[in-house]
Write an enzyme that holds these catalytic residues in place. Structure first.
Site, short mmCIF file in Angstrom:
data_model
loop_
_atom_site.label_atom_id
_atom_site.label_comp_id
_atom_site.label_asym_id
_atom_site.label_seq_id
_atom_site.Cartn_x
_atom_site.Cartn_y
_atom_site.Cartn_z
N GLY A 54 45.53 -102.07 21.23
CA GLY A 54 46.78 -102.33 20.54
C GLY A 54 46.73 -101.66 19.18
O GLY A 54 46.19 -100.56 19.02
N GLY A 90 40.34 -103.27 23.92
CA GLY A 90 41.61 -103.71 23.32
C GLY A 90 42.29 -102.48 22.75
O GLY A 90 41.72 -101.80 21.89
N LYS A 101 46.97 -119.00 8.70
CA LYS A 101 47.26 -118.31 9.96
C LYS A 101 48.38 -119.06 10.65
O LYS A 101 48.56 -120.26 10.43
CB LYS A 101 46.02 -118.31 10.87
P1 NAD Z 1 47.84 -105.99 19.56
O1 NAD Z 1 48.75 -107.01 20.09
O2 NAD Z 1 48.42 -104.79 18.92
O3 NAD Z 1 46.84 -105.49 20.73
C1 NAD Z 1 46.02 -106.32 21.45
C2 NAD Z 1 45.38 -105.48 22.53
O4 NAD Z 1 44.39 -106.25 23.21
C3 NAD Z 1 46.34 -105.00 23.61
O5 NAD Z 1 46.04 -103.66 23.94
C4 NAD Z 1 46.03 -105.89 24.80
O6 NAD Z 1 46.31 -105.26 26.03
C5 NAD Z 1 44.56 -106.09 24.60
N1 NAD Z 1 44.06 -107.27 25.29
C6 NAD Z 1 44.61 -108.50 25.38
N2 NAD Z 1 43.84 -109.30 26.15
C7 NAD Z 1 42.78 -108.54 26.53
C8 NAD Z 1 41.64 -108.79 27.33
N3 NAD Z 1 41.45 -109.99 27.87
N4 NAD Z 1 40.76 -107.78 27.51
C9 NAD Z 1 40.97 -106.56 26.95
N5 NAD Z 1 42.02 -106.28 26.19
C10 NAD Z 1 42.91 -107.25 25.98
O7 NAD Z 1 46.85 -106.75 18.57
P2 NAD Z 1 46.04 -106.18 17.35
O8 NAD Z 1 46.86 -106.36 16.13
O9 NAD Z 1 45.48 -104.85 17.68
O10 NAD Z 1 44.87 -107.26 17.27
C11 NAD Z 1 43.67 -107.15 18.05
C12 NAD Z 1 42.59 -107.97 17.37
O11 NAD Z 1 42.43 -107.52 16.04
C13 NAD Z 1 42.89 -109.46 17.29
O12 NAD Z 1 41.69 -110.21 17.38
C14 NAD Z 1 43.45 -109.61 15.89
O13 NAD Z 1 43.31 -110.93 15.38
C15 NAD Z 1 42.57 -108.61 15.17
N6 NAD Z 1 43.13 -108.17 13.90
C16 NAD Z 1 44.29 -107.46 13.83
C17 NAD Z 1 44.76 -107.07 12.59
C18 NAD Z 1 46.00 -106.24 12.45
O14 NAD Z 1 46.33 -105.87 11.31
N7 NAD Z 1 46.65 -105.86 13.51
C19 NAD Z 1 44.09 -107.42 11.42
C20 NAD Z 1 42.90 -108.14 11.53
C21 NAD Z 1 42.43 -108.51 12.77
#
Ligand code: NAD
Length: 415
Positions: free
Chosen positions: A219, A217, A105
């Site tokens: 995103g 969340g 990571k």
């Molecule tokens: P992203 O950056 O696209 O979105 C993150 C989202 O979380 C945003 O909407 C943001 O506003 C919201 N957020 C941030 N702080 C917050 C809070 N305190 N309360 C509520 N919402 C909050 O990120 P992502 O890629 O969607 O990742 C989200 C989670 O999924 C993370 O834990 C990441 O490690 C995990 N993840 C992502 C992937 C991937 O392929 N994108 C893969 C495995 C795990």
């Protein structure tokens, strides 16, 4: 007791599995720590001419089963301990879906929301110049995570190729499709979570059609969970939130409209057909499926007793603390643990690497079919362990994956 940081939590989860598996002391100690950590300091010229110093990390947790693999997070709260924890979870994740990769990571402590595109590009390139010596398709392959995008992956790949002097697209995944990205990578994390939720509901005899879901969340992971939860599982979206708060409508929110609004305005605020809800209230809604899709440590001993969903599909990494896990298990909340539930992203990243290596690309349907097969098989492997050992699903997933990584370490003669 002092609050546990995410890495202490990851170690504690491993300790329980190691004891249950009867791992010898050396193997257990080896698996408690990253194999390699690189900390770098990056001077980057900002648009106003000042030089800002960024702190960044790359951690390779375990490479016994293959090259390190894991995302790169840009976040103001990023620390070496979050990166360590996330790299440990990547190790268990690649093992639980049984792909020939290890866990790694990366992270940069920064606030990308306050940076211009040009500043982000300079930061991305500076990071690659600093960590390039420990990257390659056979050493360590980064990917997107919180606040990093396909565009950032493209700049990073370009910087790496400039350094090595030849094409090397497999060094990073989550690239835009014209630069060697895979079809289906964009929604892969949520899609994988939706596939395991479907299998869980079948196993638990829950009919999901018309039932409710809430998403914390919004995103990459959360938005696609809303769209695919509705499309594939027939779930009704009743609440969604982002870092600024959430929206709620018991009659249902149209996932496409909510996603459009978020993409257009950058937040969920002022979405017309809903009332406001806080992030805390959203987690406690009486819904069938909850998708924690933001950050770690949101379900704790403090609120776990108020969590009412039937299935918690952890798209975020580390949303529940170990104390919360015990409470959820007692209260019959069926948790699809993070490193199983969100493994779709790394699985399609692996498909992307395979396609890059062959320089031959698959159609979308083939990606979906292979992902479905991998995720369903992983769920049932963990579920069988859950039934056999009578532990919670997270422990069951640990038992499956830690045993695989320990076996690889032993076969290599490391322990
Ligand atoms: P992203 O950056 O696209 O979105 C993150 C989202 O979380 C945003 O909407 C943001 O506003 C919201 N957020 C941030 N702080 C917050 C809070 N305190 N309360 C509520 N919402 C909050 O990120 P992502 O890629 O969607 O990742 C989200 C989670 O999924 C993370 O834990 C990441 O490690 C995990 N993840 C992502 C992937 C991937 O392929 N994108 C893969 C495995 C795990």
């Amino acid at each position: 007791m002092p609050e546990m940081n995410p890495f202490m939590i990851a170690q504690k989860q491993l300790d329980v599995a190691a004891e249950r598996l009867g791992l010898d002391q050396a193997t257990h100690n080896l698996l408690r720590w990253p194999q390699r950590e690189l900390r770098v300091t990056l001077p980057v010229t900002m648009d106003d001419g000042r030089v800002h110093i960024f702190h960044a990390y790359r951690v390779q947790y375990n490479t016994a089963r293959g090259p390190a693999k894991g995302g790169l997070r840009w976040h103001p709260d990023e620390t070496i301990d979050t990166v360590r924890a996330l790299s440990a979870w990547m190790t268990w994740k690649t093992a639980v879906v049984d792909i020939p990769l290890g866990g790694g990571k990366g992270g940069i402590t920064c606030n990308p929301k306050g940076m211009s595109e040009a500043e982000k590009q300079r930061l991305a390139r500076a990071y690659i110049r600093a960590v390039a010596p420990i990257l390659s398709i056979s050493k360590d392959v980064p990917a997107p995570d919180v606040y990093t995008t396909p565009q950032i992956m493209a700049w990073m790949m370009d910087e790496y190729e400039t350094i090595v002097g030849h094409h090397h697209p497999g060094v990073i995944t989550g690239k835009p499709i014209p630069l060697g990205g895979s079809e289906g990578r964009g929604d892969a994390t949520a899609r994988g979570g939706v596939y395991v939720t479907r299998e869980a509901a079948k196993a638990l005899n829950i009919d999901l059609q018309g039932k409710t879901m809430a998403i914390q969340g919004f995103g990459n992971a959360g938005q696609y969970a809303a769209l695919l939860g509705a499309e594939i599982l027939g779930l009704k979206l009743v609440a969604a939130s982002d870092s600024k708060g959430g929206i709620y409508n018991a009659k249902g929110l149209d996932p496409k409209k909510v996603v459009d609004h978020k993409l257009r305005t950058g937040s969920l605020e002022r979405f017309a057909e809903a009332e406001k809800i806080t992030n805390e209230e959203l987690l406690e809604l009486d819904v069938t499926v909850l998708f924690p899709s933001a950050l770690e440590n949101v379900i704790t001993a403090e609120n776990a007793n108020r969590i009412k969903c039937k299935i918690s599909c952890e798209l975020a990494n580390g949303p529940s603390t170990p104390e919360a896990d015990e409470i959820l298990h007692q209260n019959n909340v069926f948790v699809l643990p993070d490193f199983l539930a969100n493994a779709g992203g790394v699985t399609v990243s692996y498909f992307e690497q395979v396609q890059n290596a062959y320089n031959f690309y698959w159609p979308l349907e083939e990606v979906h079919e292979r992902l479905n097969e991998k995720m369903s098989r992983a769920f049932h492997g963990v579920y069988q362990m859950y039934l056999k050992e009578k532990v919670d699903m997270r422990q069951a997933a640990y038992l499956v994956s830690v045993a695989r990584v320990a076996e690889a370490c032993k076969l290599r003669g490391w322990v």
